[in-house]
Design an enzyme around this catalytic site. Structure first.
Site, mmCIF file in Angstrom:
data_model
loop_
_atom_site.group_PDB
_atom_site.id
_atom_site.type_symbol
_atom_site.label_atom_id
_atom_site.label_comp_id
_atom_site.label_asym_id
_atom_site.label_seq_id
_atom_site.Cartn_x
_atom_site.Cartn_y
_atom_site.Cartn_z
ATOM 1 C CG ASN A 1 41.054 35.421 45.602
ATOM 2 O OD1 ASN A 1 41.532 35.926 44.714
ATOM 3 N ND2 ASN A 1 40.081 35.736 46.318
ATOM 4 C CG HIS B 1 44.332 31.399 39.243
ATOM 5 N ND1 HIS B 1 44.000 32.692 39.167
ATOM 6 C CD2 HIS B 1 43.888 31.044 38.078
ATOM 7 C CE1 HIS B 1 43.654 33.245 37.980
ATOM 8 N NE2 HIS B 1 43.228 32.410 37.257
ATOM 9 C CB CYS C 1 53.801 10.401 41.772
ATOM 10 S SG CYS C 1 53.585 11.165 43.258
ATOM 11 C CB CYS D 1 56.937 13.217 46.423
ATOM 12 S SG CYS D 1 55.528 12.056 46.321
ATOM 13 N N GLY E 1 35.708 41.776 43.200
ATOM 14 C CA GLY E 1 36.906 42.147 43.567
ATOM 15 C C GLY E 1 37.994 41.683 42.690
ATOM 16 C CD GLU F 1 40.890 50.168 41.066
ATOM 17 O OE1 GLU F 1 41.239 51.404 41.105
ATOM 18 O OE2 GLU F 1 41.809 49.178 41.000
HETATM 19 P P1 OAD Z 1 43.990 42.255 41.344
HETATM 20 O O1 OAD Z 1 45.007 42.715 42.293
HETATM 21 O O2 OAD Z 1 44.502 42.315 39.883
HETATM 22 O O3 OAD Z 1 42.521 43.024 41.448
HETATM 23 C C1 OAD Z 1 41.885 43.372 42.614
HETATM 24 C C2 OAD Z 1 40.732 43.992 42.292
HETATM 25 O O4 OAD Z 1 40.171 44.147 43.529
HETATM 26 C C3 OAD Z 1 41.212 45.463 41.988
HETATM 27 O O5 OAD Z 1 40.458 45.866 40.719
HETATM 28 C C4 OAD Z 1 40.990 46.347 43.132
HETATM 29 O O6 OAD Z 1 40.378 47.762 42.923
HETATM 30 C C5 OAD Z 1 39.919 45.633 43.639
HETATM 31 N N1 OAD Z 1 39.707 45.577 45.217
HETATM 32 C C6 OAD Z 1 40.820 45.743 46.083
HETATM 33 N N2 OAD Z 1 40.458 45.986 47.459
HETATM 34 C C7 OAD Z 1 39.003 45.739 47.178
HETATM 35 C C8 OAD Z 1 37.816 45.793 48.202
HETATM 36 N N3 OAD Z 1 38.135 45.751 49.488
HETATM 37 N N4 OAD Z 1 36.666 45.707 47.800
HETATM 38 C C9 OAD Z 1 36.265 45.500 46.469
HETATM 39 N N5 OAD Z 1 37.334 45.272 45.518
HETATM 40 C C10 OAD Z 1 38.517 45.463 45.894
HETATM 41 O O7 OAD Z 1 43.543 40.703 41.654
HETATM 42 P P2 OAD Z 1 42.994 39.798 40.668
HETATM 43 O O8 OAD Z 1 42.015 40.451 39.730
HETATM 44 O O9 OAD Z 1 42.154 38.645 41.642
HETATM 45 O O10 OAD Z 1 46.863 34.801 39.040
HETATM 46 O O11 OAD Z 1 44.150 39.029 39.897
HETATM 47 C C11 OAD Z 1 43.800 38.084 38.957
HETATM 48 C C12 OAD Z 1 45.085 37.188 38.781
HETATM 49 O O12 OAD Z 1 46.124 37.648 38.459
HETATM 50 C C13 OAD Z 1 45.392 36.490 40.050
HETATM 51 O O13 OAD Z 1 44.625 35.044 40.440
HETATM 52 C C14 OAD Z 1 46.806 36.121 39.710
HETATM 53 C C15 OAD Z 1 47.258 37.256 39.147
HETATM 54 O O14 OAD Z 1 48.294 36.856 37.993
HETATM 55 C C16 OAD Z 1 47.817 33.831 39.630
HETATM 56 O O15 OAD Z 1 48.393 33.845 40.485
HETATM 57 C C17 OAD Z 1 47.656 32.753 38.231
HETATM 58 ZN ZN ZN Z 2 55.596 11.778 43.942
#
Ligand code: OAD
Ligand code: ZN
Length: 249
Positions: free
Chosen positions: A108, A125, A136, A151, A191, A219
């Site tokens: 996150n 990330h 720079c 900058c 999560g 899930e």
């Molecule tokens: P996702 O949106 O892919 O997955 C979020 C997960 O959290 C899902 O499996 C949901 O089921 C679960 N979820 C949602 N609410 C929840 C809750 N209250 N309690 C428990 N689980 C819950 O997000 P990420 O896996 O973080 O990368 O995505 C990974 C990366 O994909 C992000 O960091 C981003 C994106 O591309 C970049 O920005 C580089």
């Molecule tokens: Zn600079």
């Protein structure tokens, strides 16, 4: 509802393992901030539903449409600024206080773990509250800016200090994350859909190094299958209950 992963021959009782662990590593994703009102990426209300994410959170967009790309990032940072850490963030901060050695790896960029009191958070990330200069390399905090930040040191256009779609992670950060996964007793995944690499490879590294791997997610995900124990539920409920079971209220 609690389910034990396919590999549960090493038994469950995550709370007991946390209590006796010397080194705990945690990997979080957008699901840990969902109960703070920050949209996830792939859920029903996910950011990915907004086609603009695909087009705007990219190096091309920053190059060709910097104003539009930054407008989206300013909007997203405004959304995050309205959010507050939830009980899952605070539960993870408490685990750090209770165990001898702790490392929090997060995908996150919202900064909510630090606001909840977690220390030395490894932001795989990046962080949406910072801008980085392509000229720079300096990094500055973002406050209420609008438009494309420039900058103050070299005058170049700045970019959000986050990993854009299609970009690689900082090598040093990846090394830190791999070590934290390979050297822990308990690896807790919270999560995340577990589909974005290299973060999604970390639970497997932990498992191969002998760690007890547990997943908390709303899930089942591909990572639930490699876990020794998986909890299907809201992390804002599961984590506080887990911490209370391990160390009391
Ligand atoms: P996702 O949106 O892919 O997955 C979020 C997960 O959290 C899902 O499996 C949901 O089921 C679960 N979820 C949602 N609410 C929840 C809750 N209250 N309690 C428990 N689980 C819950 O997000 P990420 O896996 O973080 O990368 O995505 C990974 C990366 O994909 C992000 O960091 C981003 C994106 O591309 C970049 O920005 C580089
Ligand atoms: Zn600079």
């Amino acid at each position: 509802m609690r389910t034990s992963g396919a590999a549960s021959e090493r038994g469950g009782d995550l709370a007991g393992r946390l209590r006796s662990a010397q080194r705990v590593t945690v990997l979080t994703g957008a699901g840990v901030s969902a109960e703070s009102g920050v949209p996830t990426f792939r859920g029903k209300d996910g950011l990915w539903r907004d086609r603009r994410v695909h087009e705007l959170a990219t190096p091309r967009a920053l190059l060709e449409e910097p104003d539009l790309a930054w407008e989206w990032y300013h909007w997203r940072r405004g959304l995050v600024n309205l959010a507050a850490p939830n009980s899952a963030h605070y539960a993870l901060a408490r685990i750090q206080d209770e165990v001898p050695s702790f490392c929090l790896l997060t995908q996150n960029v919202d900064g909510l773990h630090s606001r909840a009191g977690s220390r030395n958070v490894v932001e795989l990330h990046g962080n949406i509250h910072r801008a980085r200069c392509e000229g720079c390399g300096c990094v500055v905090p973002l406050a209420g800016e609008q438009g494309v930040p420039r900058c103050s040191t070299c005058g170049s256009a700045m970019r959000p200090d986050v990993v854009l779609f299609g970009e690689s992670l900082d090598e040093g950060v990846v090394r830190t994350a791999v070590s934290a996964a390979a050297e822990c007793d308990v690896f807790l995944v919270v999560g995340t859909s577990g589909v974005v690499y290299p973060a999604a490879a970390l639970p497997g590294i932990a498992r191969e190094s002998g760690a007890f791997v547990a997943v908390v997610n709303a899930e089942p995900t591909p990572l639930s299958e490699v876990a020794d124990e998986s909890f299907v539920g809201l992390c804002g409920e599961v984590l506080p209950a887990l911490v209370a079971q391990a160390w009391g209220p």
